[in-house]
Design a protein around this motif. Structure first.
Motif, PDB file in Angstrom:
ATOM      1  N   VAL A 107       0.855  -1.177   0.000  1.00  8.78           N
ATOM      2  CA  VAL A 107       0.000   0.000   0.000  1.00  8.78           C
ATOM      3  C   VAL A 107       0.890   1.225   0.000  1.00  8.78           C
ATOM      4  CG1 VAL A 107      -1.736   1.306   1.274  1.00  8.78           C
ATOM      5  CG2 VAL A 107      -1.852  -1.182   1.213  1.00  8.78           C
ATOM      6  N   GLN A 108       0.587   2.130  -0.883  1.00  5.84           N
ATOM      7  CA  GLN A 108       1.344   3.372  -0.975  1.00  5.84           C
ATOM      8  C   GLN A 108       0.404   4.503  -0.593  1.00  5.84           C
ATOM      9  OE1 GLN A 108       3.275   3.888  -4.707  1.00  5.84           O
ATOM     10  NE2 GLN A 108       4.381   5.682  -4.056  1.00  5.84           N
ATOM     11  N   ALA A 109       0.897   5.473   0.152  1.00  6.23           N
ATOM     12  CA  ALA A 109       0.069   6.596   0.582  1.00  6.23           C
ATOM     13  C   ALA A 109       0.831   7.897   0.413  1.00  6.23           C
ATOM     14  CB  ALA A 109      -0.336   6.418   2.039  1.00  6.23           C
ATOM     15  N   ILE A 110       0.089   8.920   0.043  1.00  7.65           N
ATOM     16  CA  ILE A 110       0.635  10.280  -0.035  1.00  7.65           C
ATOM     17  C   ILE A 110      -0.213  11.137   0.884  1.00  7.65           C
ATOM     18  CG2 ILE A 110       1.064  12.295  -1.476  1.00  7.65           C
ATOM     19  CD1 ILE A 110       1.348  10.456  -3.861  1.00  7.65           C
ATOM     20  N   ARG A 111       0.443  11.867   1.762  1.00  2.91           N
ATOM     21  CA  ARG A 111      -0.246  12.784   2.673  1.00  2.91           C
ATOM     22  C   ARG A 111      -0.635  14.027   1.884  1.00  2.91           C
ATOM     23  NH1 ARG A 111       1.103  17.175   5.889  1.00  2.91           N
ATOM     24  NH2 ARG A 111       0.134  17.225   7.950  1.00  2.91           N
ATOM     25  N   LEU A 112      -1.890  14.450   2.049  1.00  7.73           N
ATOM     26  CA  LEU A 112      -2.405  15.619   1.350  1.00  7.73           C
ATOM     27  C   LEU A 112      -2.841  16.650   2.377  1.00  7.73           C
ATOM     28  CD1 LEU A 112      -3.531  17.167  -1.118  1.00  7.73           C
ATOM     29  CD2 LEU A 112      -5.619  15.792  -0.875  1.00  7.73           C
ATOM     30  N   ALA A 113      -2.199  17.803   2.373  1.00  7.68           N
ATOM     31  CA  ALA A 113      -2.566  18.892   3.279  1.00  7.68           C
ATOM     32  C   ALA A 113      -3.281  19.968   2.468  1.00  7.68           C
ATOM     33  CB  ALA A 113      -1.324  19.476   3.941  1.00  7.68           C
ATOM     34  N   THR A 114      -4.458  20.354   2.947  1.00  6.96           N
ATOM     35  CA  THR A 114      -5.207  21.434   2.307  1.00  6.96           C
ATOM     36  C   THR A 114      -5.597  22.440   3.374  1.00  6.96           C
ATOM     37  OG1 THR A 114      -7.282  20.220   2.557  1.00  6.96           O
ATOM     38  CG2 THR A 114      -6.137  19.999   0.444  1.00  6.96           C
ATOM     39  N   PHE A 115      -5.912  23.614   2.947  1.00  4.19           N
ATOM     40  CA  PHE A 115      -6.309  24.669   3.855  1.00  4.19           C
ATOM     41  C   PHE A 115      -7.693  25.146   3.459  1.00  4.19           C
ATOM     42  CE2 PHE A 115      -1.821  24.226   3.910  1.00  4.19           C
ATOM     43  CZ  PHE A 115      -1.514  24.287   5.254  1.00  4.19           C
ATOM     44  N   LYS A 116      -8.311  25.917   4.318  1.00  7.94           N
ATOM     45  CA  LYS A 116      -9.714  26.302   4.194  1.00  7.94           C
ATOM     46  C   LYS A 116     -10.155  26.576   2.753  1.00  7.94           C
ATOM     47  CE  LYS A 116     -11.005  30.387   5.372  1.00  7.94           C
ATOM     48  NZ  LYS A 116     -11.301  31.617   6.074  1.00  7.94           N
ATOM     49  N   ASP A 117      -9.485  27.471   2.078  1.00 13.21           N
ATOM     50  CA  ASP A 117      -9.943  27.895   0.758  1.00 13.21           C
ATOM     51  C   ASP A 117      -9.485  26.993  -0.381  1.00 13.21           C
ATOM     52  OD1 ASP A 117     -11.344  30.060   1.843  1.00 13.21           O
ATOM     53  OD2 ASP A 117      -9.541  31.296   1.857  1.00 13.21           O
ATOM     54  N   SER A 118      -8.722  25.952  -0.094  1.00 20.25           N
ATOM     55  CA  SER A 118      -8.305  25.026  -1.149  1.00 20.25           C
ATOM     56  C   SER A 118      -8.955  23.658  -1.000  1.00 20.25           C
ATOM     57  CB  SER A 118      -6.782  24.857  -1.142  1.00 20.25           C
ATOM     58  OG  SER A 118      -6.344  24.319   0.091  1.00 20.25           O
ATOM     59  N   ARG A 119      -9.427  23.341   0.178  1.00 24.91           N
ATOM     60  CA  ARG A 119      -9.902  21.990   0.475  1.00 24.91           C
ATOM     61  C   ARG A 119     -11.029  21.519  -0.449  1.00 24.91           C
ATOM     62  NH1 ARG A 119      -9.832  17.899   3.952  1.00 24.91           N
ATOM     63  NH2 ARG A 119     -11.742  16.915   4.643  1.00 24.91           N
ATOM     64  N   ALA A 120     -12.123  22.247  -0.492  1.00 20.64           N
ATOM     65  CA  ALA A 120     -13.296  21.791  -1.249  1.00 20.64           C
ATOM     66  C   ALA A 120     -12.986  21.637  -2.736  1.00 20.64           C
ATOM     67  CB  ALA A 120     -14.462  22.753  -1.046  1.00 20.64           C
ATOM     68  N   SER A 121     -12.324  22.620  -3.320  1.00 21.62           N
ATOM     69  CA  SER A 121     -12.086  22.563  -4.766  1.00 21.62           C
ATOM     70  C   SER A 121     -11.086  21.470  -5.142  1.00 21.62           C
ATOM     71  CB  SER A 121     -11.616  23.918  -5.308  1.00 21.62           C
ATOM     72  OG  SER A 121     -10.376  24.286  -4.741  1.00 21.62           O
ATOM     73  N   PHE A 122     -10.032  21.274  -4.329  1.00 18.52           N
ATOM     74  CA  PHE A 122      -9.039  20.260  -4.675  1.00 18.52           C
ATOM     75  C   PHE A 122      -9.591  18.856  -4.456  1.00 18.52           C
ATOM     76  CE2 PHE A 122      -5.031  17.840  -4.367  1.00 18.52           C
ATOM     77  CZ  PHE A 122      -4.488  18.209  -5.592  1.00 18.52           C
ATOM     78  N   LEU A 123     -10.295  18.628  -3.340  1.00 17.68           N
ATOM     79  CA  LEU A 123     -10.881  17.310  -3.109  1.00 17.68           C
ATOM     80  C   LEU A 123     -11.946  16.988  -4.159  1.00 17.68           C
ATOM     81  CD1 LEU A 123     -11.182  17.056   0.786  1.00 17.68           C
ATOM     82  CD2 LEU A 123      -9.427  16.087  -0.724  1.00 17.68           C
ATOM     83  N   SER A 124     -12.698  17.994  -4.582  1.00 17.40           N
ATOM     84  CA  SER A 124     -13.694  17.796  -5.631  1.00 17.40           C
ATOM     85  C   SER A 124     -13.020  17.411  -6.951  1.00 17.40           C
ATOM     86  CB  SER A 124     -14.518  19.073  -5.814  1.00 17.40           C
ATOM     87  OG  SER A 124     -15.419  18.934  -6.871  1.00 17.40           O
ATOM     88  N   ALA A 125     -11.921  18.069  -7.275  1.00 16.44           N
ATOM     89  CA  ALA A 125     -11.187  17.743  -8.504  1.00 16.44           C
ATOM     90  C   ALA A 125     -10.643  16.318  -8.451  1.00 16.44           C
ATOM     91  CB  ALA A 125     -10.056  18.743  -8.727  1.00 16.44           C
ATOM     92  N   LEU A 126     -10.148  15.903  -7.291  1.00 16.06           N
ATOM     93  CA  LEU A 126      -9.663  14.529  -7.138  1.00 16.06           C
ATOM     94  C   LEU A 126     -10.808  13.533  -7.308  1.00 16.06           C
ATOM     95  CD1 LEU A 126      -7.229  14.891  -4.095  1.00 16.06           C
ATOM     96  CD2 LEU A 126      -6.603  14.500  -6.490  1.00 16.06           C
ATOM     97  N   ALA A 127     -11.937  13.814  -6.670  1.00 16.23           N
ATOM     98  CA  ALA A 127     -13.095  12.912  -6.765  1.00 16.23           C
ATOM     99  C   ALA A 127     -13.588  12.802  -8.203  1.00 16.23           C
ATOM    100  CB  ALA A 127     -14.217  13.399  -5.851  1.00 16.23           C
ATOM    101  N   ASP A 128     -13.616  13.930  -8.918  1.00 18.24           N
ATOM    102  CA  ASP A 128     -14.044  13.916 -10.326  1.00 18.24           C
ATOM    103  C   ASP A 128     -13.138  13.041 -11.178  1.00 18.24           C
ATOM    104  OD1 ASP A 128     -16.133  15.603  -9.668  1.00 18.24           O
ATOM    105  OD2 ASP A 128     -15.187  17.412 -10.518  1.00 18.24           O
ATOM    106  N   ALA A 129     -11.873  12.933 -10.785  1.00 17.72           N
ATOM    107  CA  ALA A 129     -10.907  12.109 -11.529  1.00 17.72           C
ATOM    108  C   ALA A 129     -10.894  10.660 -11.030  1.00 17.72           C
ATOM    109  CB  ALA A 129      -9.510  12.715 -11.417  1.00 17.72           C
TER     110      ALA A 129
END
Length: 120
Positions: free
Chosen positions: A5-27
């Motif tokens: 199992v390989q894992a990458i830690r993803l740190a997001t902040f208030k104004d980046s969280r929703a848009s970046f996680l949404s982009a990941l989910a869309d992909a």
């Protein structure tokens, strides 16, 4: 052949969280939120993990998400920390270059310095 199992830690902040996680989910890239507990003050932000079994992590898809997310707004930054503690600012890299960089990534930080206008 054993799978790892390989894992990458993803740190997001208030104004980046929703848009970046949404982009990941869309992909089709799944993430899982990590709850952090500490007695000391921590930087404001959220931590998620991107997991993959063996080499199944979709490097091409993740690279495309990063490039598209950065190009959507000039106020965005992606910082990738590799296993050797090499820090790479992703702006200006091609999808192919990022695919190679992500192969040894252990941490991705997504930052947007402006509040979202709408659903960007």
């Amino acid at each position: 052949m054993s799978e790892s199992v390989q894992a990458i830690r993803l740190a997001t902040f208030k104004d980046s969280r929703a848009s970046f996680l949404s982009a990941l989910a869309d992909a089709g890239i799944d993430t899982g939120e990590v709850k952090l507990f500490s007695e000391r003050p921590q930087a404001a932000g959220f931590v998620d993990m991107i997991y993959a079994v063996s080499e199944a992590l979709p490097w091409n898809a993740l690279s495309r998400v990063i490039v598209a997310w950065l190009e959507a707004r000039k106020s965005r930054e992606i910082i990738i920390t590799q296993g050797t503690n090499t820090v790479v600012h992703a702006r200006g890299y091609s999808v192919e270059d990022l695919r190679k960089i992500l192969g040894s990534a252990r941490n991705i930080t997504a930052i947007d310095t402006e509040k979202p206008d709408t659903d960007v």
